[in-house]
Scaffold this active site. Structure first.
Site: not given
Lengths: 345, 61
Positions: A15-16, A151
């Site tokens: 994934g990222y 985040c």
């Protein structure tokens, strides 16, 4: 490879966030990446999925079974997988740093309210130390289980911390979050089609975003959060409207921020009267582990608009994960993370 | 290297430290490194700073 390097593994490395972890760990002087897992891409070189890493490593993805015996495992899988494997990884490895949302909330009832499903390993909730160095550095030094916040949570907590710590907030805090498309992950769903995403300013969570629960839990404040997807790949920015218990001047607020973050290696107070970047913007933070925080106060001093920005894959996830690793191992906190963002980009 | 003394003066806008060298002249404009305010040197002994007059920008208004 030096024999005394720490043997780390990345679970969910395709994934990222997983890719960003690999990028950082490949450049980390104290670490050897011993495994990077992916169910879908097992056997293929990591450069197949993360082309920015071509030529930097011969590492191949491996299947995620039998993941034990590592010094540190970074868990970068999606929510349900992370819940499913968390207990086993915690048992079989020295240290687990989770970047998924699986173990961020302490209360199973709150988890169910915000995620719409019961947590299937509620006994683990509360056993992870929050991977938010600006609030939890002491606990992270000895933590075996770490859960890195979301985040937008990291940005919001950094923006609100001086006011929450001094009991200066009077009422609900409204947080308007903007985030780039990488925040929705690497799954090729319809919402991530270019035709659907490009040019969009999509208010995907007008209220009740999952990160709201994390901010309330960590700050003790009543926070109402709105999240909007914007025309960017990376980056998150939060604009927090903070009602104050007593009027504060610009100088007083600047002093609060200075005092809070004078010794923080990755927090910069940016509230300037001139220039193009007067308040924090993600654009100049791309690729870096910095979180910029700034503010403006209304003329009557009763309301602060606090702004924070970061790269959601860096300080908002993988970068903070590596920062937690550095703290946990007693290494300098900037190790492998000291570079600036890109400009122009 | 020139022998220029430097003194620290507090920014009247943000209370940040502004370094002023001794060759600075009255009415000179300096910039606060913290809040980026333009500051005018309105006195030399003691060194005194004030916010310089601003030219407002039109951000699409």
């Amino acid at each position: 490879m030096a024999a005394d390097r720490l043997r780390v593994a990345v679970f969910g490395a395709s994934g990222y966030v997983g890719g960003e972890l690999l990028r950082l760990l490949l450049g980390h002087p104290q670490v050897e990446i011993a495994a990077a897992t992916s169910t879908r891409y097992a056997g293929r070189p990591v450069g197949t999925v993360h082309p920015n890493l071509r030529g930097l490593t011969g590492l191949r993805f491996r299947s995620p079974e039998e993941m034990g015996g590592f010094d540190v495992v970074f868990l970068a899988a999606e929510l349900q997988t992370a819940i499913k494997v968390g207990a086993d990884l915690a048992k079989r490895n020295e240290c687990l740093i989770d970047l998924s949302p699986a173990y961020r909330l302490r209360d199973p009832a709150v988890f169910e309210r915000y995620y719409g499903t019961a947590h299937t390993a509620p006994e683990l909730l509360g056993s992870f130390v929050s991977g938010h160095p600006e609030d939890n550095r002491a606990a992270l030094r000895t933590a075996r289980l770490v859960s890195v916040p979301g985040c937008m949570v990291i940005a919001t907590l950094i923006a609100l911390r001086p006011f929450a710590a001094d009991d200066l907030v009077d009422g609900d805090v409204i947080v308007d979050c903007r985030i780039g498309s990488s925040g929705s992950g690497a799954a090729a769903e319809r919402l991530n089609l270019h035709a659907e995403r490009s040019g969009a300013l999509r208010v995907f969570a007008p209220h009740g975003h999952r990160h709201e629960a994390e901010v309330c839990q960590a700050s003790g404040l009543a926070v109402r959060m709105t999240a909007t997807g914007v025309e960017a790949v990376r980056g998150a920015q939060v604009v927090c409207h903070v009602p104050l218990r007593r009027p504060l001047s610009e100088v007083e607020i600047r002093r609060l921020y200075r005092d809070a973050y004078a010794d923080e290696p990755f927090v910069r107070v940016i509230a300037q009267r001139r220039g193009l970047y007067r308040l924090p913007e993600p654009k100049i933070l791309i690729g870096s582990n910095f979180c910029d925080v700034g503010f403006s106060v209304t003329p009557d001093g009763r309301r602060v608009v606090a702004v924070a920005a970061l790269d959601n894959l860096m300080k908002g996830s993988a970068g903070t994960g590596v920062q937690c690793l550095n703290i946990r191992m007693g290494w300098p906190e900037r190790l492998g993370l000291a570079f600036a963002g890109l400009h122009p980009i | 290297m020139s022998d220029v003394g430097v003194s620290e003066v507090r920014c009247p806008a943000c209370e940040g430290d502004v370094e002023i060298d001794s060759s600075t002249r009255q009415f000179e404009i300096v910039e606060c490194p913290d809040c980026r305010s333009e500051l005018e040197v309105i006195g030399l002994s003691p060194m005194t700073l004030a916010l310089a007059p601003e030219v407002d920008e039109d951000w699409g208004e």
